[in-house]
Design an enzyme around this catalytic site. Structure first.
Site, PDB file in Angstrom:
ATOM      1  N   SER A 164       0.711  -1.146  -0.063  1.00  0.00           N
ATOM      2  CA  SER A 164       0.184  -0.038   0.029  1.00  0.00           C
ATOM      3  C   SER A 164       1.017   1.236   0.131  1.00  0.00           C
ATOM      4  O   SER A 164       1.626   1.601  -1.058  1.00  0.00           O
ATOM      5  CB  SER A 164      -0.941   0.140   1.193  1.00  0.00           C
ATOM      6  OG  SER A 164      -1.982   0.983   0.953  1.00  0.00           O
ATOM      7  N   ASP A 194     -10.222  -5.341  -3.381  1.00  0.00           N
ATOM      8  CA  ASP A 194      -9.764  -4.373  -2.767  1.00  0.00           C
ATOM      9  C   ASP A 194     -10.528  -2.901  -2.935  1.00  0.00           C
ATOM     10  O   ASP A 194     -10.651  -2.443  -3.963  1.00  0.00           O
ATOM     11  CB  ASP A 194      -8.187  -4.176  -3.281  1.00  0.00           C
ATOM     12  CG  ASP A 194      -7.362  -3.063  -2.486  1.00  0.00           C
ATOM     13  OD1 ASP A 194      -8.066  -2.243  -1.762  1.00  0.00           O
ATOM     14  OD2 ASP A 194      -6.028  -3.129  -2.234  1.00  0.00           O
ATOM     15  N   HIS A 229      -7.461  -5.591   0.668  1.00  0.00           N
ATOM     16  CA  HIS A 229      -6.428  -4.910   0.934  1.00  0.00           C
ATOM     17  C   HIS A 229      -5.680  -5.349   2.129  1.00  0.00           C
ATOM     18  O   HIS A 229      -4.627  -5.720   2.074  1.00  0.00           O
ATOM     19  CB  HIS A 229      -6.938  -3.494   1.058  1.00  0.00           C
ATOM     20  CG  HIS A 229      -5.550  -2.364   1.084  1.00  0.00           C
ATOM     21  ND1 HIS A 229      -5.110  -2.005  -0.385  1.00  0.00           N
ATOM     22  CD2 HIS A 229      -4.959  -1.976   1.896  1.00  0.00           C
ATOM     23  CE1 HIS A 229      -4.162  -0.964  -0.140  1.00  0.00           C
ATOM     24  NE2 HIS A 229      -3.936  -0.866   1.279  1.00  0.00           N
TER      25      HIS A 229
END
Length: 386
Positions: free
Chosen positions: A157, A323, A354
């Site tokens: 991320s 996600d 995610h």
């Protein structure tokens, strides 16, 4: 009472949420060390080094792993030695370095500023990309040279965001990356599906409230009291765990993939602290659809986008179809601009989210085994051992 889940000969306990990263590493029989890295703008960052047991020194290139927003080095050891990525890399013979970017619980020092001062928190993830990650890489290479002049990089991320910030802003660092893996890369974000994030526009009451509560610019400071409280309100045996409700609305629904004991242990480590400018910076990317540096509120000057064509180190990109933060279409779109993409792959099936990159029950087989295969294959094709 500690609640554990058997993982081979090991057990993941709630108490794991009360230990530091190094304590966790040492608990499971590995060698954990803490190093302090000073950036060129004065931040003192903690890096945690993980190696196998005594008498078994690493033989392959070092690996730098970087967490996401509000995360820490603990993210990569939390699910235990049978499954966590850091342990798997150490078992394979790598020298594993776990980064902690400025502002989290382990990196709250500066050569002249105090975290009680607003100036300390005047950074977004842009500064992490142009100061923190280069400093970490140079430190690792200084520790391992002359035998090593490159590192493997893995980022999740925001850990991917700062990677692409660095490699496009400081292209000389591409040569120091042997191979990169970016997981759920938060680069283009105009396709966000998270109801929580979509509610955080610049004028939203929720973002205003968060900004005002972060009086000096610090967001979700880690503390034993706060994170311990979160653990108590998210018990693994609850029929409707409050943390699961938040996770579903933030990351995407895939409850059956989450080990509830691991989730509660994770709440002892996360949130780990950040600057309020970081989510504000992400919000600018969401609103504009452009990957570029932070746009100050008091200026009309439009900053130029990051030049992703300069990010030419070889990279594997993994993403989740479910996600809610990083939309698959945006991953595929920005990947077309990069000049040296080895692979762009959806992992984990249609429900993969995610947060699953960290705590999904089968993340080792669906994601980490692919990373290990790629690194092993690269090492065989390009032998360079320590």
């Amino acid at each position: 009472m500690l609640i554990g889940i058997a993982k081979g000969k090991f057990s993941i306990d709630i108490i794991d949420g009360q230990l530091t990263t190094v304590e966790l590493i040492n608990k499971y029989g590995y060698r954990g060390q803490t190093y302090t890295v000073t950036t060129s703008d004065g931040y003192r960052l903690a890096m945690h080094r993980l190696r196998r047991k005594e008498g078994s020194d690493p033989k392959l290139l070092p690996v730098l792993i970087v967490h996401g927003l509000l995360g820490s080095s603990a993210d990569w050891v939390l699910i235990g030695p049978n499954d966590a990525l850091a342990y798997q890399l150490a078992n394979a013979g790598h020298d594993v370095w776990l980064g902690n970017t400025r502002g989290n619980r382990y990196s709250r020092q500066h050569v002249r500023l105090s975290p009680d001062e607003a100036e300390f928190w005047n950074f977004s993830w842009h500064e992490k990309g142009i100061y923190d990650i280069p400093a970490m890489i140079d430190f690792i290479l200084n520790q391992t040279q002359p035998l090593s002049d490159q590192v493997y990089y893995i980022g999740l991320s925001e850990g991917s965001t700062v990677y692409f910030t660095m490699t496009s802003s400081l292209p000389q660092y591409n040569g120091k990356i042997r191979l990169a893996h970016t997981l759920a890369p938060a680069v283009l974000l105009d396709g966000v599906r998270s109801p929580l994030i979509l509610s955080l526009s610049d004028s939203s009451p929720l973002l205003i409230s968060l900004t005002q509560s972060a009086k000096i610019g610090e967001l979700f400071k880690w503390s034993e009291q706060q994170n311990g409280f979160i653990q108590t309100i998210c018990p693994p045996f609850a029929k409707r765990n409050p943390c699961i409700v938040v996770f579903e609305n933030l990351f995407g629904p895939n409850t059956e993939a989450i080990d509830m004991n691991v989730l509660q242990a994770m709440m002892g480590h996360c949130p780990s602290g950040a600057s309020v400018k970081e989510p504000k910076h992400f919000n600018q990317i969401i609103q504009s659809g452009i990957f570029r540096p932070y746009q100050e509120d008091n200026t009309e000057r439009i900053v130029k986008p990051y030049n992703l064509t300069l990010s030419d180190a070889p990279v594997h990109i993994y993403y989740g179809l479910n996600d809610f933060i990083v939309h698959p279409k945006n991953v595929r779109r920005f990947a077309t601009v990069l000049p040296n993409v080895r692979e762009v792959r959806a992992v984990g099936g249609k429900k993969f989210t995610h947060i699953d990159f960290l705590i999904a029950k089968r993340v080792k087989s669906t994601v980490y085994s692919k990373i290990l295969y790629n690194l092993r294959n690269d090492a065989q094709k390009n032998p360079q051992t320590l």
